[in-house]
Design an enzyme around this catalytic site. Structure first.
Site, short mmCIF file in Angstrom:
data_model
loop_
_atom_site.label_atom_id
_atom_site.label_comp_id
_atom_site.label_asym_id
_atom_site.label_seq_id
_atom_site.Cartn_x
_atom_site.Cartn_y
_atom_site.Cartn_z
N CYS A 191 -5.05 3.77 0.61
CA CYS A 191 -4.97 4.25 1.99
C CYS A 191 -6.29 4.07 2.73
CB CYS A 191 -4.57 5.72 2.00
SG CYS A 191 -4.61 6.43 3.66
N ASP A 192 -6.25 3.25 3.77
CA ASP A 192 -7.34 3.10 4.74
C ASP A 192 -7.20 4.25 5.73
OD1 ASP A 192 -8.84 2.45 6.98
OD2 ASP A 192 -8.18 0.37 7.08
N ASN A 228 0.77 4.67 9.21
CA ASN A 228 1.71 4.97 8.14
C ASN A 228 2.44 6.29 8.38
OD1 ASN A 228 -0.91 3.83 6.00
ND2 ASN A 228 0.84 2.61 6.68
N ALA A 271 -10.66 -4.48 7.25
CA ALA A 271 -11.11 -5.07 5.98
C ALA A 271 -9.98 -5.92 5.42
CB ALA A 271 -11.49 -3.97 5.00
N CYS A 274 0.85 -1.20 0.00
CA CYS A 274 0.00 0.00 0.00
C CYS A 274 0.88 1.25 0.00
CB CYS A 274 -0.93 -0.01 1.21
SG CYS A 274 -2.14 -1.33 1.18
N LEU A 326 -12.35 5.74 3.11
CA LEU A 326 -12.93 5.31 4.37
C LEU A 326 -13.82 4.10 4.09
CD1 LEU A 326 -14.01 8.75 5.88
CD2 LEU A 326 -12.37 7.18 6.92
#
Length: 264
Positions: free
Chosen positions: A168-169, A177, A263, A146, A208
């Site tokens: 990006c979560d 991060n 997730a 990621c 999101l």
């Protein structure tokens, strides 16, 4: 960390509903940048408690070139558990790419050692770069990188770093991060006798998850507090000789943690 909250608000207000690999569903924007002056404090989110111990151990694990979760498990860090196979292996993820990128002629390229040497010998180079996005090995990785590509930059005796994060979560992943790369900049600067400059975060698909919306609203209702200070208690012989106990965070006074599902 107001700019982090501003990003959360932007995704809520402007995000496009999208399907995703995990089947969870997201609100997503494409392309966003934040800049953190590391001399203003350590950019650790204060509107919820972040698990700094996991952040430090994960970075040390990456720096060691490790891709098996045994070290993390020994230190009660579970953030990679869901992706590991029955032997704890994750395939050639970050640590392998950072420390032993496979060249076509069979060489193993230690990108991080090369960066240290470049910063010491040619700090004005525009090629001080580390990539985890190895196209030839993506299908062997438990999770494609990621945070995929980062570059260092030296000006006026200060070390800055820009990260490109392709996915990006925002709620769960991004605080980790930001803190992880800020810590890496501090370590790299110490090793190269430089002051810290900026950490610049650039996001691609910035999202999101649909099951993080309520938690995001809760976090947005809280006022940010003063940033803490990072203290590195000794200077090891190399970038790869740091230990967990070498780091202290002073003045971290966050709001309570907010739980949210991952997730996968």
């Amino acid at each position: 960390m107001k700019q982090y909250l501003d990003l959360m608000k932007k995704v809520l207000e402007e995000g496009t509903p999208k399907a995703d690999r995990t089947g969870t569903g997201t609100l997503s924007i494409f392309g966003h940048q934040m800049r953190f002056n590391l001399q203003d404090g350590f950019p650790l989110v204060t509107t919820k408690r972040c698990h700094l111990r996991s952040i430090i151990h994960e970075l040390l694990w990456f720096l060691n070139g490790d891709t098996n979760i045994a070290y993390l498990k020994e230190n009660n860090v579970s953030i990679w558990d869901e992706w590991a196979d029955e032997n704890g292996d994750l395939g050639p993820i970050y640590g392998k790419q950072w420390r032993a990128w496979g060249a076509a002629d069979g060489r193993k390229i230690d990108q991080l050692s090369n960066v240290v040497n470049q910063l010491k010998q040619d700090p004005d180079s525009r090629r001080i770069i580390v990539s985890a996005w190895n196209v030839g090995e993506l299908d062997q990785m438990a999770l494609a990188p990621c945070h995929a590509f980062f570059q260092f930059y030296v000006a006026d005796g200060k070390l800055s770093c820009q990260l490109y994060q392709r996915s990006c979560d925002v709620f769960l992943g991004l605080p980790f991060n930001i803190a992880s790369y800020a810590l890496l900049v501090h370590m790299m600067a110490q090793q190269c006798d430089l002051a810290v400059g900026d950490f610049v975060w650039t996001g691609g698909d910035t999202h999101l998850y649909s099951n993080h919306i309520d938690q995001t609203h809760l976090q947005l209702s809280r006022e940010p507090r003063a940033l803490p200070k990072l203290v590195i208690k000794r200077k090891p012989d190399s970038l790869f000789d740091y230990h967990f106990d070498d780091f202290d965070i002073e003045g971290y006074d966050p709001h309570p943690g907010i739980k949210a599902p991952i997730a996968i």
